[in-house]
Design a protein around this motif. Structure first.
Motif, PDB file in Angstrom:
ATOM      1  N   GLY A 198      14.623  51.205 -48.478  1.00  0.00           N
ATOM      2  CA  GLY A 198      15.020  50.398 -49.632  1.00  0.00           C
ATOM      3  C   GLY A 198      15.202  48.920 -49.328  1.00  0.00           C
ATOM      4  O   GLY A 198      15.433  48.123 -50.238  1.00  0.00           O
ATOM      5  N   ASP A 199      15.106  48.537 -48.041  1.00  0.00           N
ATOM      6  CA  ASP A 199      15.218  47.116 -47.666  1.00  0.00           C
ATOM      7  C   ASP A 199      13.883  46.441 -47.996  1.00  0.00           C
ATOM      8  O   ASP A 199      13.063  46.192 -47.119  1.00  0.00           O
ATOM      9  N   LEU A 200      13.702  46.140 -49.267  1.00  0.00           N
ATOM     10  CA  LEU A 200      12.383  45.721 -49.737  1.00  0.00           C
ATOM     11  C   LEU A 200      12.010  44.309 -49.309  1.00  0.00           C
ATOM     12  O   LEU A 200      10.831  43.957 -49.282  1.00  0.00           O
ATOM     13  N   ASN A 201      12.999  43.480 -48.997  1.00  0.00           N
ATOM     14  CA  ASN A 201      12.668  42.125 -48.522  1.00  0.00           C
ATOM     15  C   ASN A 201      12.754  42.014 -46.998  1.00  0.00           C
ATOM     16  O   ASN A 201      12.673  40.923 -46.446  1.00  0.00           O
ATOM     17  N   PHE A 202      12.928  43.142 -46.303  1.00  0.00           N
ATOM     18  CA  PHE A 202      12.849  43.212 -44.835  1.00  0.00           C
ATOM     19  C   PHE A 202      13.845  42.293 -44.124  1.00  0.00           C
ATOM     20  O   PHE A 202      13.543  41.752 -43.069  1.00  0.00           O
ATOM     21  N   ASP A 203      15.026  42.124 -44.743  1.00  0.00           N
ATOM     22  CA  ASP A 203      16.021  41.241 -44.092  1.00  0.00           C
ATOM     23  C   ASP A 203      17.105  42.043 -43.379  1.00  0.00           C
ATOM     24  O   ASP A 203      18.180  41.522 -43.079  1.00  0.00           O
ATOM     25  N   TYR A 205       5.276  48.544 -51.015  1.00  0.00           N
ATOM     26  CA  TYR A 205       6.619  48.921 -50.549  1.00  0.00           C
ATOM     27  C   TYR A 205       7.636  47.859 -50.962  1.00  0.00           C
ATOM     28  O   TYR A 205       8.725  48.164 -51.464  1.00  0.00           O
ATOM     29  N   ALA A 206       7.258  46.605 -50.772  1.00  0.00           N
ATOM     30  CA  ALA A 206       8.153  45.497 -51.108  1.00  0.00           C
ATOM     31  C   ALA A 206       8.426  45.434 -52.609  1.00  0.00           C
ATOM     32  O   ALA A 206       9.380  44.795 -53.040  1.00  0.00           O
ATOM     33  N   ALA A 207       7.581  46.119 -53.411  1.00  0.00           N
ATOM     34  CA  ALA A 207       7.783  46.159 -54.860  1.00  0.00           C
ATOM     35  C   ALA A 207       8.359  47.508 -55.294  1.00  0.00           C
ATOM     36  O   ALA A 207       8.332  47.833 -56.477  1.00  0.00           O
ATOM     37  N   ASP A 261      17.519  43.600 -52.875  1.00  0.00           N
ATOM     38  CA  ASP A 261      16.486  44.639 -52.845  1.00  0.00           C
ATOM     39  C   ASP A 261      16.421  45.374 -54.189  1.00  0.00           C
ATOM     40  O   ASP A 261      15.349  45.748 -54.653  1.00  0.00           O
ATOM     41  N   TRP A 262      17.584  45.566 -54.765  1.00  0.00           N
ATOM     42  CA  TRP A 262      17.649  46.223 -56.078  1.00  0.00           C
ATOM     43  C   TRP A 262      16.878  45.405 -57.133  1.00  0.00           C
ATOM     44  O   TRP A 262      16.141  45.950 -57.942  1.00  0.00           O
ATOM     45  N   GLN A 263      17.030  44.098 -57.084  1.00  0.00           N
ATOM     46  CA  GLN A 263      16.268  43.234 -57.996  1.00  0.00           C
ATOM     47  C   GLN A 263      14.775  43.404 -57.801  1.00  0.00           C
ATOM     48  O   GLN A 263      14.023  43.509 -58.767  1.00  0.00           O
ATOM     49  N   LEU A 264      14.365  43.435 -56.540  1.00  0.00           N
ATOM     50  CA  LEU A 264      12.936  43.609 -56.263  1.00  0.00           C
ATOM     51  C   LEU A 264      12.459  44.969 -56.767  1.00  0.00           C
ATOM     52  O   LEU A 264      11.360  45.095 -57.307  1.00  0.00           O
ATOM     53  N   PHE A 265      13.319  45.962 -56.591  1.00  0.00           N
ATOM     54  CA  PHE A 265      12.953  47.305 -57.040  1.00  0.00           C
ATOM     55  C   PHE A 265      12.747  47.320 -58.554  1.00  0.00           C
ATOM     56  O   PHE A 265      11.754  47.856 -59.064  1.00  0.00           O
ATOM     57  N   LEU A 266      13.679  46.732 -59.279  1.00  0.00           N
ATOM     58  CA  LEU A 266      13.588  46.728 -60.737  1.00  0.00           C
ATOM     59  C   LEU A 266      12.394  45.904 -61.204  1.00  0.00           C
ATOM     60  O   LEU A 266      11.694  46.290 -62.139  1.00  0.00           O
ATOM     61  N   ALA A 267      12.166  44.797 -60.533  1.00  0.00           N
ATOM     62  CA  ALA A 267      11.015  43.964 -60.915  1.00  0.00           C
ATOM     63  C   ALA A 267       9.710  44.720 -60.709  1.00  0.00           C
ATOM     64  O   ALA A 267       8.763  44.570 -61.487  1.00  0.00           O
ATOM     65  N   GLY A 268       9.691  45.572 -59.687  1.00  0.00           N
ATOM     66  CA  GLY A 268       8.469  46.317 -59.397  1.00  0.00           C
ATOM     67  C   GLY A 268       8.256  47.508 -60.303  1.00  0.00           C
ATOM     68  O   GLY A 268       7.153  48.060 -60.374  1.00  0.00           O
TER      69      GLY A 268
END
Ligand SMILES: [Zn+2]
Length: 508
Positions: A410-415, A443-445, A422-429
């Motif tokens: 779930g670490d979609l921005n790899f930080d 994965y990042a989305a 990451d939750w924001q990225l998940f929802l955007a994707g």
């Protein structure tokens, strides 16, 4: 002449011809040479009598003891030579017990000799094949060679990789300096060699959040397997797998593949050519580095290139001291490190030996000068039957272990954190078309399971990971801000940290 006499005469001529052929080999039709990249043989003290080839190893670094052997024999087609060499091996004759020498017709693919026999009563190690050689020239070595030209070719091929770039101290050819060269123990002039260093990472994620990994190889002249293992790791890092793609966003790798090219080229047992009495893996002691130019060049480059604060250091060696199998020299404090444990899960036969990091080794330099949280020497061994593919696979598994260690589901921005970003990225994707993206971009989305979609399965995976990382209250807080994923007020979440959301809920 009567016919019977004529056939007798013909038989006699045939016998003479056969005798002449045998004489030719008995006169020494087999010739030896070792004047090539990583060749190692004391030719002056070697001899050929018929098909018996008596070899003498070179004894640079440890007087009277050899530790590397690599030569070419010509004139061997159709013959089954018996090779023998003294058992005055550097770490003791017992190190040759269970050993198998290798041969090759092209210096690329290698086979093990069929018969390998240590006779301590005769002070010899003898080796031969069951079947005659089918080529006229054969290369023979103590173990799988890794010449300097293989390093140069490998680095040259990396230079065009989209993931590889020069380090601060390197040029466009990934060259960070040159070895000094010198005169070797046979009186040959060994010219300087390029010293290489390069960075391997994916610049799509910022350097500020990446883990830093330093990889050293080729410190000891004869320890070729370490180079194969490192090459296997770099192949993995530079490869197309989803794991490698994620790892390149999680970490940047600083690779210094050949610290001692002069010693390797000259076929030395252990040292560099310029400093033949100094063990280069006892010279990582700034600021003088025991005057071993190669170690100083690579060590100072690593300090400059990384800024002197890294996370992992692995120094790739091979040991010839036994046949118990591959192992790591690991400081007790590092032995439970997730990276080491993940590697052992993938490579259960690899052993853990305790390192104290008292000598001035590359691993000690990694801990003390590069400030690594984990710094080890990885030791591979010449084992009968274990060929090049084995060591490349070992390196690839080390790459997998890195990915398993550094990834957070779930670490979609790899930080290296699972949080509201990451939750924001998940929802955007969730509303995006991921079908055209690479696996790592998908994965990042939010495509956590790699099926090309961000859907309910991924939502469950994300929730499960978040629950594990932060507990039920934090998960409830995260989800409470989002009555329906498609109508999430992204702007409010973007300006709100997860901790903030949780705190706000507690105060209600
Ligand atoms: Zn070594």
């Amino acid at each position: 002449m009567p016919p019977a006499l004529r056939s007798l005469r013909r038989l006699a001529l045939l016998a003479l011809t056969a005798a002449a052929l045998t004489m030719r080999t008995a006169d020494g039709a087999i010739t030896l040479s070792a004047d090539f990249d990583q060749g190692g043989l004391d030719l002056a003290n070697s001899s050929v009598a018929g098909t018996t080839v008596t070899l003498a190893g070179r004894d640079n670094f440890n007087p009277g003891q050899w530790k590397w052997l690599y030569f070419r024999a010509d004139g061997v087609a159709g013959l089954t030579p018996q090779f023998r060499i003294g058992d005055n091996f550097n770490t003791g004759a017992s190190s040759l017990a269970g050993h198998a020498m290798v041969y090759s017709y092209d210096q690329q693919s290698w086979e093990f000799f069929d018969n390998n026999t240590l006779s301590t009563s005769q002070d010899t190690f003898a080796f031969s094949n069951q079947q005659p050689f089918n080529g006229d020239s054969v290369y023979v070595a103590y173990g799988l060679p890794y010449p300097t030209e293989r390093v140069a070719a490998d680095v040259q091929s990396r230079a065009s990789s989209p993931w590889v770039s020069p380090t601060t101290t390197g040029d466009a050819s990934l060259v960070i300096g040159a070895s000094p060269g010198g005169i070797d123990d046979l009186g040959r002039t060994i010219g300087p060699h390029d010293l290489y260093g390069y960075k391997l990472t994916d610049s799509a994620s910022p350097a500020t959040t990446k883990k830093k990994v330093v990889l050293f190889g080729g410190v000891h002249a004869n320890e070729t397997l370490g180079n194969y293992t490192l090459e296997g790791l770099v192949d993995f890092l530079d490869g197309d797998s989803p794991e490698a793609a994620r790892l390149r966003r999680l970490a940047e790798f600083y690779v210094y593949p050949m610290v001692n090219p002069d010693g390797r080229f000259a076929g030395y047992n252990r040292s560099t050519v310029e400093s033949p009495t100094v063990d280069p893996n006892r010279a990582w002691d700034p600021p003088l580095y025991d005057s071993v130019d190669e170690v100083r060049t690579v060590a100072t480059a690593a300090l400059t290139d990384t800024g002197g604060d890294v996370d992992y250091v692995i120094d790739f060696h091979s040991t010839v001291n036994g046949k118990e199998g591959h192992f790591g020299y690991v400081l007790p404090a590092y032995q439970s490190d997730p990276l080491w444990q993940n590697f052992l899960d993938l490579e259960p036969s690899v052993r853990t030996l305790t390192a104290l990091l008292q000598d001035d080794t590359g691993a000690k330099f990694g801990r003390d000068q590069l400030n690594a949280e984990f710094s080890i020497t990885l030791e591979t061994q010449f084992l009968a039957g274990e060929n090049i593919d084995r060591f490349l696979a070992l390196g690839a598994n080390l790459g997998l272990a890195f990915e398993q260690t550094l990834r957070i589901a779930g670490d979609l921005n790899f930080d290296h954190a699972l949080d509201a970003a990451d939750w924001q990225l998940f929802l955007a994707g969730a509303d995006a078309d991921l079908s055209q993206l690479s696996a790592v971009d998908a994965y990042a989305a939010g495509d956590l399971n790699g099926d090309g979609f961000n859907d309910l399965i991924d939502f469950d995976l994300f929730k499960s990971a978040f629950l594990t990382a932060h507990g039920p209250a934090a998960l409830a807080a995260l989800l409470a801000g989002v009555p329906e994923p498609t109508s999430l007020p992204l702007a409010t979440l973007a300006s709100t940290t997860l901790a903030g959301v949780a705190a706000a809920r507690r105060h209600r």
